[in-house]
Write an enzyme that holds these catalytic residues in place. Structure first.
Site, PDB file in Angstrom:
ATOM      1  N   CYS A   1     -42.705  10.050 -11.020  1.00 54.86           N
ATOM      2  CA  CYS A   1     -43.724  10.816 -11.738  1.00 54.86           C
ATOM      3  C   CYS A   1     -43.736  12.213 -11.127  1.00 54.86           C
ATOM      4  O   CYS A   1     -43.701  12.356  -9.898  1.00 54.86           O
ATOM      5  CB  CYS A   1     -45.089  10.169 -11.592  1.00 54.86           C
ATOM      6  SG  CYS A   1     -46.417  11.198 -12.266  1.00 54.86           S
TER       7      CYS A   1
ATOM      8  N   CYS B   1     -40.778  15.221 -17.546  1.00 54.32           N
ATOM      9  CA  CYS B   1     -41.928  14.314 -17.505  1.00 54.32           C
ATOM     10  C   CYS B   1     -41.377  12.909 -17.652  1.00 54.32           C
ATOM     11  O   CYS B   1     -40.652  12.621 -18.620  1.00 54.32           O
ATOM     12  CB  CYS B   1     -42.864  14.640 -18.665  1.00 54.32           C
ATOM     13  SG  CYS B   1     -44.240  13.492 -18.871  1.00 54.32           S
TER      14      CYS B   1
ATOM     15  N   HIS C   1     -45.909  14.391 -10.733  1.00 53.58           N
ATOM     16  CA  HIS C   1     -47.066  14.788  -9.908  1.00 53.58           C
ATOM     17  C   HIS C   1     -46.978  14.269  -8.476  1.00 53.58           C
ATOM     18  O   HIS C   1     -47.542  14.851  -7.570  1.00 53.58           O
ATOM     19  CB  HIS C   1     -48.367  14.228 -10.506  1.00 53.58           C
ATOM     20  CG  HIS C   1     -48.926  15.024 -11.635  1.00 53.58           C
ATOM     21  ND1 HIS C   1     -48.230  15.241 -12.789  1.00 53.58           N
ATOM     22  CD2 HIS C   1     -50.120  15.651 -11.779  1.00 53.58           C
ATOM     23  CE1 HIS C   1     -48.978  15.958 -13.610  1.00 53.58           C
ATOM     24  NE2 HIS C   1     -50.125  16.224 -13.024  1.00 53.58           N
TER      25      HIS C   1
ATOM     26  N   ASP D   1     -43.418  19.557 -20.015  1.00 51.20           N
ATOM     27  CA  ASP D   1     -44.178  18.485 -19.339  1.00 51.20           C
ATOM     28  C   ASP D   1     -45.528  18.355 -20.027  1.00 51.20           C
ATOM     29  O   ASP D   1     -45.991  19.280 -20.701  1.00 51.20           O
ATOM     30  CB  ASP D   1     -44.373  18.791 -17.852  1.00 51.20           C
ATOM     31  CG  ASP D   1     -45.110  17.658 -17.129  1.00 51.20           C
ATOM     32  OD1 ASP D   1     -44.785  16.479 -17.395  1.00 51.20           O
ATOM     33  OD2 ASP D   1     -46.025  17.924 -16.343  1.00 51.20           O
ATOM     34  N   SER D   2     -46.160  17.204 -19.809  1.00 48.51           N
ATOM     35  CA  SER D   2     -47.499  17.004 -20.356  1.00 48.51           C
ATOM     36  C   SER D   2     -48.481  18.005 -19.723  1.00 48.51           C
ATOM     37  O   SER D   2     -49.514  18.306 -20.310  1.00 48.51           O
ATOM     38  CB  SER D   2     -47.967  15.572 -20.079  1.00 48.51           C
ATOM     39  OG  SER D   2     -47.892  15.321 -18.683  1.00 48.51           O
TER      40      SER D   2
ATOM     41  N   GLU E   1     -54.288  16.284 -10.329  1.00 50.89           N
ATOM     42  CA  GLU E   1     -54.899  17.249 -11.259  1.00 50.89           C
ATOM     43  C   GLU E   1     -56.183  17.835 -10.662  1.00 50.89           C
ATOM     44  O   GLU E   1     -56.517  18.991 -10.888  1.00 50.89           O
ATOM     45  CB  GLU E   1     -55.233  16.570 -12.599  1.00 50.89           C
ATOM     46  CG  GLU E   1     -54.022  16.132 -13.391  1.00 50.89           C
ATOM     47  CD  GLU E   1     -53.362  17.273 -14.149  1.00 50.89           C
ATOM     48  OE1 GLU E   1     -54.049  18.210 -14.570  1.00 50.89           O
ATOM     49  OE2 GLU E   1     -52.116  17.235 -14.302  1.00 50.89           O
TER      50      GLU E   1
HETATM   51  N1  DGL Z   1     -45.676  14.278 -15.950  1.00 46.34           N
HETATM   52  C1  DGL Z   1     -46.049  12.883 -16.076  1.00 46.34           C
HETATM   53  C2  DGL Z   1     -44.918  11.996 -15.529  1.00 46.34           C
HETATM   54  O1  DGL Z   1     -43.992  12.439 -14.876  1.00 46.34           O
HETATM   55  C3  DGL Z   1     -47.338  12.561 -15.387  1.00 46.34           C
HETATM   56  C4  DGL Z   1     -48.542  13.202 -16.001  1.00 46.34           C
HETATM   57  C5  DGL Z   1     -49.092  12.490 -17.219  1.00 46.34           C
HETATM   58  O2  DGL Z   1     -49.454  11.303 -17.145  1.00 46.34           O
HETATM   59  O3  DGL Z   1     -49.183  13.164 -18.235  1.00 46.34           O
HETATM   60  O4  DGL Z   1     -44.964  10.809 -15.774  1.00 46.34           O
END
Ligand code: DGL
Length: 271
Positions: A190, A71, A192, A8-9, A156
């Protein structure tokens, strides 16, 4: 160790990883969060692709035969190019999977009136991946999308306990339902957003189903591993879990438990 790689990012993928570990506890796993360069959500296609490919190659170098892009933004912007263009050259026997297909192939079971709302990052929404994929599996479903660029920063910053964010959540949901008031299913596209689920529910019309992806992705992965013994045979099963971040491990450890539900020990990844 020949683990399953989860990418993931940043932290969000840990919510998906939680579901995967609960469903498939026997396998070894390595989680990589590219926290130093997160969020990816509003970056260009080229940048997201370049960063994601670099992280996938790092996970391959750690011995992962299978990598899950946990992600949505990376799945929307980079997965297809990596699968079709890079994989045959860099590691033809390895596999990379995303989170969009496991969600879109099943979303039809949730909606009764065939009107589905998608909430995601700007990158995910502008890619059009969800409408395209849902149309492929369920041509009769109408899809409405809303980008919620502030929601990842809220999470975050651990602001999900903070009532001050409510007006922003309400505003984005209003924008979604202004497109179509009768949407009966809303997908959190997403990683998050599940941490904001209780707040989001407050502003949803009665009777609307809110869908998170973790369970859908882990169910789909279990099926994939069953159907592909040539891959599952290559994954070791000592129940080892290692967590890597491209940023400070101490910061990762501090945040990770909110997403993963337990304390973790993190290591620094040098890409
Ligand atoms: N993990 C990213 C997603 O599911 C969200 C976080 C990001 O923008 O890096 O889209």
């Amino acid at each position: 160790m020949s683990p399953i790689g989860i990418f993931d990012s940043g932290y969000g993928g840990l919510s998906v990883f939680r579901s995967i570990v609960d469903r498939l506890p026997a396998y070894d796993y390595i989680y990589l969060g590219d926290n130093a360069r997160a969020p990816y959500g509003s970056r260009s296609f080229e940048t997201i692709y370049e960063y994601t490919l670099e992280c996938v190659q790092w996970l391959f170098a750690q011995g992962c035969p299978l990598v899950i892009l946990a992600c949505n933004t990376a799945s929307a912007k980079a997965l297809r190019s990596i699968q079709q263009r890079d994989l045959p050259k860099i590691a033809p026997g390895n596999r990379v999977l995303g989170v969009i297909r496991p969600t879109t192939e099943i979303i039809g079971r949730y909606t009764k009136n065939k009107k589905v709302g998608i909430l995601g990052t700007t990158g995910t929404v502008t890619s059009g991946s969800y409408p395209i994929e849902i149309r492929h599996f369920f041509p009769g479903i109408k899809v409405y999308q809303q980008a919620c660029p502030l929601w990842v920063p809220f999470v975050e910053e651990q602001a999900w306990q903070n009532d001050d964010i409510d007006p922003f959540i309400e505003r984005d949901l209003k924008a979604l339902f202004q497109q179509e008031a009768e949407i009966d299913t809303v997908l959190l596209a997403c990683t998050h957003y599940p941490l904001l689920a209780n707040r989001i529910r407050k502003f949803l019309p009665d009777g609307v189903t809110l869908v998170s992806q973790g369970g859908l992705v882990s169910q789909s992965l279990a099926g994939y591993l069953e159907r592909h013994p040539e891959i599952s045979r290559r994954v070791t099963t000592d129940q080892q879990r290692r967590f890597f971040t491209t940023d400070a491990p101490e910061d990762f450890e501090e945040h990770a438990s909110y997403f993963f539900g337990e304390a973790v020990k993190a290591e620094k990844a040098v890409l």
